[in-house]
Scaffold this active site. Structure first.
Site, PDB file in Angstrom:
ATOM      1  N   GLU A 102       0.834  -1.208   0.000  1.00 31.53           N
ATOM      2  CA  GLU A 102       0.000   0.000   0.000  1.00 31.53           C
ATOM      3  C   GLU A 102       0.867   1.255   0.000  1.00 31.53           C
ATOM      4  O   GLU A 102       2.086   1.189   0.173  1.00 31.53           O
ATOM      5  CB  GLU A 102      -0.956  -0.036   1.197  1.00 31.53           C
ATOM      6  CG  GLU A 102      -1.922  -1.203   1.069  1.00 31.53           C
ATOM      7  CD  GLU A 102      -3.070  -1.180   2.050  1.00 31.53           C
ATOM      8  OE1 GLU A 102      -3.019  -0.426   3.049  1.00 31.53           O
ATOM      9  OE2 GLU A 102      -4.037  -1.930   1.811  1.00 31.53           O
ATOM     10  N   GLU A 113      -1.033  -9.986  -6.283  1.00 26.67           N
ATOM     11  CA  GLU A 113      -0.913 -10.733  -7.536  1.00 26.67           C
ATOM     12  C   GLU A 113      -0.018  -9.999  -8.525  1.00 26.67           C
ATOM     13  O   GLU A 113       0.749 -10.602  -9.262  1.00 26.67           O
ATOM     14  CB  GLU A 113      -2.290 -10.936  -8.184  1.00 26.67           C
ATOM     15  CG  GLU A 113      -3.276 -11.727  -7.336  1.00 26.67           C
ATOM     16  CD  GLU A 113      -4.099 -10.848  -6.404  1.00 26.67           C
ATOM     17  OE1 GLU A 113      -3.564  -9.867  -5.849  1.00 26.67           O
ATOM     18  OE2 GLU A 113      -5.287 -11.153  -6.235  1.00 26.67           O
TER      19      GLU A 113
HETATM   20  N1  THU Z   1      -5.699  -6.533  -2.702  1.00 28.27           N
HETATM   21  C1  THU Z   1      -4.807  -7.417  -3.231  1.00 28.27           C
HETATM   22  O1  THU Z   1      -3.609  -7.377  -2.919  1.00 28.27           O
HETATM   23  N2  THU Z   1      -5.264  -8.342  -4.112  1.00 28.27           N
HETATM   24  C2  THU Z   1      -6.569  -8.501  -4.455  1.00 28.27           C
HETATM   25  O2  THU Z   1      -6.877  -9.325  -5.283  1.00 28.27           O
HETATM   26  C3  THU Z   1      -7.592  -7.684  -3.808  1.00 28.27           C
HETATM   27  C4  THU Z   1      -7.095  -6.493  -3.064  1.00 28.27           C
HETATM   28  C5  THU Z   1      -5.214  -5.546  -1.718  1.00 28.27           C
HETATM   29  C6  THU Z   1      -5.177  -4.132  -2.190  1.00 28.27           C
HETATM   30  C7  THU Z   1      -5.287  -3.356  -0.889  1.00 28.27           C
HETATM   31  O3  THU Z   1      -3.989  -3.211  -0.350  1.00 28.27           O
HETATM   32  C8  THU Z   1      -6.093  -4.259   0.017  1.00 28.27           C
HETATM   33  O4  THU Z   1      -6.049  -5.560  -0.589  1.00 28.27           O
HETATM   34  C9  THU Z   1      -7.528  -3.832   0.203  1.00 28.27           C
HETATM   35  O5  THU Z   1      -8.131  -3.590  -0.995  1.00 28.27           O
END
Ligand code: THU
Length: 220
Positions: A102, A113
């Site tokens: 993030e 991913e």
């Molecule tokens: N997120 C992922 O890493 N992969 C996904 O497939 C769905 C969402 C993360 C992005 C963000 O840091 C957190 O999950 C909440 O959306």
């Protein structure tokens, strides 16, 4: 692709709680328990033309969990991990893991991913055979919120489906695992039907090398 009668299809559709359920009913996805997979030995699952061995499924889920340990999610507190089984142009196989990263400027966040994808592609591994995704709220979140988030599978987001579609070995298995022990397996073409990919641009992207590999061969 449903092999049963129209009535069966309709009753499956009405009974399904979500699209993943529809896929499972139609036979294009499988739902199992991780413990069952761990206990079985040498069982092969065929999912949409892909043969997945129990050991590989378990290993990818374990690796995705290992990847999640490094999740950097101080804003959403949602930790995601991914592990992709890849191969490179000379046929070597390798698993790359990733976590979500993030950013204080929220929109600059990257998903687990895509972290794994970029690690793989930047090392020359851009044929994706299968990938696993795990996710859930971190321990700072209330127990109820954590439990609630485990009711549904953490599916790859739309951007990650698109980015991994670029490198799919056609088909590419997608394995989703809940922390409660359920594992769901399908293929990317069901999560991203009619996806826009290299072929739409008439490009044989698989062999793209910018000319460097050829030059290296000429140099010896
Ligand atoms: N997120 C992922 O890493 N992969 C996904 O497939 C769905 C969402 C993360 C992005 C963000 O840091 C957190 O999950 C909440 O959306």
């Amino acid at each position: 692709e449903h092999k049963d009668s129209l009535e069966q299809i309709l009753s499956d559709l009405f009974a399904a709680k979500d699209l993943l359920d529809v896929f499972a009913n139609a036979g294009v996805a499988r739902e199992l328990r991780l413990a069952t997979l761990r206990a079985s030995s040498g069982t092969t699952f065929v999912i949409n033309g892909i043969m997945l061995e129990d050991e590989l499924i378990v290993h990818l889920v374990d690796e995705a969990r290992r990847g999640r340990e490094y999740a950097y999610a101080p804003y959403s507190h949602f930790n995601v991990g991914a592990a992709i089984l890849t191969s490179n142009r000379v046929g070597e196989r390798r698993i790359f893991t990733g976590c979500n990263i993030e950013n204080a400027a929220y929109g600059s966040t990257v998903c687990a991913e895509r972290t794994a994808t970029f690690k793989a592609v930047s090392e020359g591994f851009r044929k994706f055979h299968a990938y696993a995704v795990v996710g859930g709220f971190d321990m700072s979140m209330p127990k109820a919120a954590r439990a609630n988030a485990q009711k549904a599978y953490i599916t790859p987001c739309g951007s990650c489906r698109q980015v991994t579609n670029e490198f799919e070995a056609n088909p590419c298995a997608v394995i989703m695992a809940k922390d409660t022990g359920e594992v769901y397996m399908t293929t990317l073409n069901y999560l991203l039907p009619s996806g826009f990919g290299p072929r739409a641009l008439g490009v044989d992207a698989a062999d793209y090398d910018g000319g460097y590999a050829k030059r290296m061969i000429q140099k010896g």
